[in-house]
Scaffold this motif. Sequence first.
Motif, short mmCIF file in Angstrom:
data_model
loop_
_atom_site.label_atom_id
_atom_site.label_comp_id
_atom_site.label_asym_id
_atom_site.label_seq_id
_atom_site.Cartn_x
_atom_site.Cartn_y
_atom_site.Cartn_z
N UNK A 50 0.85 -1.20 0.00
CA UNK A 50 0.00 0.00 0.00
C UNK A 50 0.88 1.24 0.00
N UNK A 51 0.58 2.13 -0.90
CA UNK A 51 1.42 3.32 -1.04
C UNK A 51 0.77 4.54 -0.38
N UNK A 52 1.58 5.25 0.39
CA UNK A 52 1.07 6.46 1.03
C UNK A 52 1.40 7.67 0.17
N UNK A 53 0.40 8.50 -0.05
CA UNK A 53 0.61 9.76 -0.76
C UNK A 53 0.44 10.90 0.23
N UNK A 54 1.13 12.00 -0.05
CA UNK A 54 1.00 13.17 0.80
C UNK A 54 0.14 14.20 0.10
N UNK A 55 -0.90 14.65 0.78
CA UNK A 55 -1.84 15.59 0.19
C UNK A 55 -1.17 16.92 -0.17
N UNK A 56 -1.40 17.39 -1.40
CA UNK A 56 -0.82 18.66 -1.84
C UNK A 56 -1.43 19.85 -1.14
N UNK A 57 -2.62 19.70 -0.62
CA UNK A 57 -3.31 20.83 0.01
C UNK A 57 -3.03 20.92 1.50
N UNK A 58 -3.23 19.80 2.22
CA UNK A 58 -3.18 19.89 3.68
C UNK A 58 -2.02 19.09 4.28
N UNK A 59 -1.32 18.32 3.45
CA UNK A 59 -0.16 17.59 3.97
C UNK A 59 -0.50 16.28 4.64
N UNK A 60 -1.78 15.91 4.66
CA UNK A 60 -2.18 14.64 5.28
C UNK A 60 -1.76 13.48 4.38
N UNK A 61 -1.55 12.33 4.98
CA UNK A 61 -1.23 11.14 4.20
C UNK A 61 -2.51 10.40 3.86
N UNK A 62 -2.53 9.83 2.67
CA UNK A 62 -3.74 9.11 2.23
C UNK A 62 -3.33 8.03 1.26
N UNK A 63 -4.23 7.10 1.00
CA UNK A 63 -3.89 5.95 0.17
C UNK A 63 -4.68 5.86 -1.13
N UNK A 64 -5.59 6.83 -1.36
CA UNK A 64 -6.34 6.81 -2.61
C UNK A 64 -5.45 7.33 -3.74
N UNK A 65 -5.92 7.20 -4.98
CA UNK A 65 -5.08 7.55 -6.12
C UNK A 65 -5.29 8.97 -6.60
#
Length: 74
Positions: A1-16
């Motif tokens: 599972x890959x973690x992405x960092x939100x461009x807006x708020x900096x939160x980590x998420x796993x959706x594409x």
Amino acid sequence: MELNKCSRCGAFYTTSNNVCPNCVPKDNCDQLTLKNFLAENEMPASMEALSADTGISVKNLNRYLADSDINICL
Ligand SMILES: [Zn+2]
């Protein structure tokens, strides 16, 4: 599972998406604002001016213009 960092708020998420699920509605709203603005106005001379006119941050504008389907005639 890959973690992405939100461009807006900096939160980590796993959706594409480009942003986290919390920010998707805000992103869509900003993109609509940008599209509507550009449909009715000339493209400002700079990103800073576009940001001031639309209320969208330069960082987000660059992201939308780089990877969205918004067609802009400069
Ligand atoms: Zn976010």
